[in-house]
Design a protein around this motif. Structure first.
Motif, mmCIF file in Angstrom:
data_model
loop_
_atom_site.group_PDB
_atom_site.id
_atom_site.type_symbol
_atom_site.label_atom_id
_atom_site.label_comp_id
_atom_site.label_asym_id
_atom_site.label_seq_id
_atom_site.Cartn_x
_atom_site.Cartn_y
_atom_site.Cartn_z
ATOM 1 N N LEU A 28 0.843 -1.191 0.000
ATOM 2 C CA LEU A 28 0.000 0.000 0.000
ATOM 3 C C LEU A 28 0.881 1.244 0.000
ATOM 4 O O LEU A 28 1.783 1.373 0.835
ATOM 5 C CB LEU A 28 -0.884 -0.001 1.255
ATOM 6 C CG LEU A 28 -1.836 1.176 1.448
ATOM 7 C CD1 LEU A 28 -3.029 1.036 0.514
ATOM 8 C CD2 LEU A 28 -2.306 1.237 2.891
ATOM 9 N N PRO A 29 0.663 2.196 -0.933
ATOM 10 C CA PRO A 29 1.465 3.426 -0.933
ATOM 11 C C PRO A 29 1.252 4.230 0.350
ATOM 12 O O PRO A 29 0.152 4.261 0.904
ATOM 13 C CB PRO A 29 0.928 4.187 -2.153
ATOM 14 C CG PRO A 29 0.251 3.168 -3.000
ATOM 15 C CD PRO A 29 -0.296 2.146 -2.053
ATOM 16 N N GLY A 30 2.297 4.860 0.810
ATOM 17 C CA GLY A 30 2.177 5.760 1.958
ATOM 18 C C GLY A 30 2.008 5.082 3.296
ATOM 19 O O GLY A 30 1.425 5.652 4.221
ATOM 20 N N GLN A 31 2.534 3.861 3.442
ATOM 21 C CA GLN A 31 2.321 3.137 4.701
ATOM 22 C C GLN A 31 3.014 3.782 5.893
ATOM 23 O O GLN A 31 2.672 3.493 7.036
ATOM 24 C CB GLN A 31 2.760 1.678 4.557
ATOM 25 C CG GLN A 31 1.915 0.925 3.551
ATOM 26 C CD GLN A 31 1.850 -0.569 3.823
ATOM 27 O OE1 GLN A 31 1.390 -0.985 4.861
ATOM 28 N NE2 GLN A 31 2.300 -1.350 2.865
ATOM 29 N N ALA A 32 3.972 4.645 5.636
ATOM 30 C CA ALA A 32 4.626 5.342 6.745
ATOM 31 C C ALA A 32 3.636 6.198 7.524
ATOM 32 O O ALA A 32 3.862 6.533 8.679
ATOM 33 C CB ALA A 32 5.772 6.212 6.221
ATOM 34 N N GLY A 33 2.503 6.534 6.875
ATOM 35 C CA GLY A 33 1.493 7.341 7.545
ATOM 36 C C GLY A 33 0.495 6.553 8.371
ATOM 37 O O GLY A 33 -0.390 7.139 9.011
ATOM 38 N N LEU A 34 0.602 5.239 8.380
ATOM 39 C CA LEU A 34 -0.307 4.431 9.186
ATOM 40 C C LEU A 34 -0.091 4.696 10.666
ATOM 41 O O LEU A 34 1.043 4.850 11.135
ATOM 42 C CB LEU A 34 -0.083 2.942 8.899
ATOM 43 C CG LEU A 34 -0.523 2.417 7.530
ATOM 44 C CD1 LEU A 34 -0.054 0.975 7.344
ATOM 45 C CD2 LEU A 34 -2.040 2.505 7.380
ATOM 46 N N LEU A 35 -1.189 4.749 11.429
ATOM 47 C CA LEU A 35 -1.083 4.946 12.870
ATOM 48 C C LEU A 35 -0.326 3.809 13.530
ATOM 49 O O LEU A 35 0.371 4.001 14.524
ATOM 50 C CB LEU A 35 -2.481 5.067 13.483
ATOM 51 C CG LEU A 35 -3.272 6.304 13.063
ATOM 52 C CD1 LEU A 35 -4.713 6.197 13.527
ATOM 53 C CD2 LEU A 35 -2.615 7.562 13.635
ATOM 54 N N SER A 36 -0.471 2.611 12.980
ATOM 55 C CA SER A 36 0.279 1.434 13.424
ATOM 56 C C SER A 36 0.393 0.495 12.238
ATOM 57 O O SER A 36 -0.552 0.355 11.461
ATOM 58 C CB SER A 36 -0.439 0.730 14.584
ATOM 59 O OG SER A 36 0.128 -0.556 14.817
ATOM 60 N N PRO A 37 1.532 -0.180 12.077
ATOM 61 C CA PRO A 37 1.651 -1.140 10.980
ATOM 62 C C PRO A 37 0.933 -2.462 11.255
ATOM 63 O O PRO A 37 0.722 -3.259 10.344
ATOM 64 C CB PRO A 37 3.164 -1.352 10.868
ATOM 65 C CG PRO A 37 3.664 -1.110 12.251
ATOM 66 C CD PRO A 37 2.796 -0.025 12.813
ATOM 67 N N ALA A 38 0.562 -2.690 12.516
ATOM 68 C CA ALA A 38 -0.087 -3.944 12.912
ATOM 69 C C ALA A 38 -1.584 -3.863 12.592
ATOM 70 O O ALA A 38 -2.408 -3.544 13.449
ATOM 71 C CB ALA A 38 0.135 -4.208 14.393
ATOM 72 N N ILE A 39 -1.929 -4.168 11.354
ATOM 73 C CA ILE A 39 -3.306 -3.978 10.876
ATOM 74 C C ILE A 39 -4.186 -5.148 11.307
ATOM 75 O O ILE A 39 -3.799 -6.308 11.212
ATOM 76 C CB ILE A 39 -3.332 -3.825 9.341
ATOM 77 C CG1 ILE A 39 -2.326 -2.751 8.907
ATOM 78 C CG2 ILE A 39 -4.739 -3.480 8.876
ATOM 79 C CD1 ILE A 39 -2.506 -1.416 9.583
ATOM 80 N N ARG A 40 -5.394 -4.831 11.768
ATOM 81 C CA ARG A 40 -6.338 -5.853 12.220
ATOM 82 C C ARG A 40 -7.532 -6.032 11.281
ATOM 83 O O ARG A 40 -7.972 -7.135 11.040
ATOM 84 C CB ARG A 40 -6.845 -5.503 13.623
ATOM 85 C CG ARG A 40 -5.775 -5.526 14.701
ATOM 86 C CD ARG A 40 -5.261 -6.938 14.924
ATOM 87 N NE ARG A 40 -4.307 -6.978 16.022
ATOM 88 C CZ ARG A 40 -2.994 -6.886 15.875
ATOM 89 N NH1 ARG A 40 -2.475 -6.726 14.664
ATOM 90 N NH2 ARG A 40 -2.187 -6.950 16.908
ATOM 91 N N ARG A 41 -8.083 -4.932 10.763
ATOM 92 C CA ARG A 41 -9.278 -5.013 9.919
ATOM 93 C C ARG A 41 -9.214 -3.971 8.809
ATOM 94 O O ARG A 41 -8.609 -2.903 8.956
ATOM 95 C CB ARG A 41 -10.546 -4.783 10.748
ATOM 96 C CG ARG A 41 -10.874 -5.906 11.711
ATOM 97 C CD ARG A 41 -11.355 -7.143 10.960
ATOM 98 N NE ARG A 41 -11.709 -8.208 11.868
ATOM 99 C CZ ARG A 41 -10.889 -9.171 12.250
ATOM 100 N NH1 ARG A 41 -9.651 -9.192 11.816
ATOM 101 N NH2 ARG A 41 -11.303 -10.126 13.067
ATOM 102 N N MET A 42 -9.899 -4.312 7.691
ATOM 103 C CA MET A 42 -10.006 -3.393 6.564
ATOM 104 C C MET A 42 -11.436 -3.435 6.037
ATOM 105 O O MET A 42 -12.125 -4.451 6.140
ATOM 106 C CB MET A 42 -9.056 -3.813 5.437
ATOM 107 C CG MET A 42 -7.596 -3.891 5.809
ATOM 108 S SD MET A 42 -6.588 -4.487 4.397
ATOM 109 C CE MET A 42 -7.225 -6.163 4.194
ATOM 110 N N ALA A 43 -11.861 -2.319 5.435
ATOM 111 C CA ALA A 43 -13.187 -2.272 4.807
ATOM 112 C C ALA A 43 -13.192 -1.181 3.748
ATOM 113 O O ALA A 43 -12.556 -0.129 3.913
ATOM 114 C CB ALA A 43 -14.268 -1.993 5.846
#
Length: 199
Positions: free
Chosen positions: A162-177
């Motif tokens: 995913l582009p721009g992942q440095a902006g994620l609040l946390s890299p440990a992703i649990r759910r997507m929608a």
């Protein structure tokens, strides 16, 4: 009140095509029938603790557990584990893609059942991390994969981060929608990110 659930600790719920509600608990699977849950008989070798449920296009119910995966239809089970090609029996999430292939997100990578054979993918193949937590089908048919170290997209040939992942609040992703506008929402232990080209 005794409602028939095998356990009050429910991990997943799905509504089947016939409108029936299925519940996956830490002590097995149950189906809501006439206002009361009825527990499914569990075959020998299938762990009780259920992590995910899914119905495929043929009407079969798939049951993910911490040790094996089961396909249930018309009272019969087919079990899958590492001997069949799964990277791990500890399966966290399930997905059917547009081609009818079944995807299994495990603690050791991603496996896919297609035409009776299982092939697998891990960080060596381009996943951000081997621990897969969620799977999501996009409108274009691509498969999105949430892991402990970010999000990746399978385009049918390869994985793309995913582009721009440095902006994620946390890299440990649990759910997507995806919402109705096609915007991807990403949930983690630190909060929710919105992705529509940028995170």
């Amino acid at each position: 009140r005794d409602d028939g659930l095998p356990s009050p600790f429910v991990r997943t719920l799905i509504e089947a095509d016939d409108g029936a509600l299925w519940a996956g608990t830490v002590n097995g699977v149950a189906k809501l029938v006439e206002g009361r849950f009825r527990a499914l008989p569990r075959p020998r070798g299938l762990p009780a603790s259920t992590s995910d449920l899914m119905q495929d296009r043929r009407g079969a119910i798939w049951i993910a557990t911490g040790g094996k995966v089961a396909r249930y239809r018309d009272g019969r089970y087919r079990l899958y584990d590492t001997e069949d090609g799964l990277l791990s029996g500890d399966v966290r999430c399930l997905l059917e893609d547009r081609r009818g292939h079944i995807w299994f997100g495990t603690t050791l990578g991603l496996s896919r059942l297609a035409d009776g054979a299982i092939i697998s993918f891990s960080a060596i193949d381009g996943l951000p991390h081997d621990d897969v937590r969620d799977l999501l089908l996009a409108a274009d048919g691509s498969v999105w994969v949430a892991t402990q170290a970010g999000v990746s997209r399978w385009d049918g040939r390869q994985f793309e981060d995913l582009p721009g992942q440095a902006g994620l609040l946390s890299p440990a992703i649990r759910r997507m929608a995806f919402d109705r506008d096609g915007v991807l929402w990403i949930g983690s232990p630190a909060g929710v990110n919105r992705h529509d080209g940028e995170v």
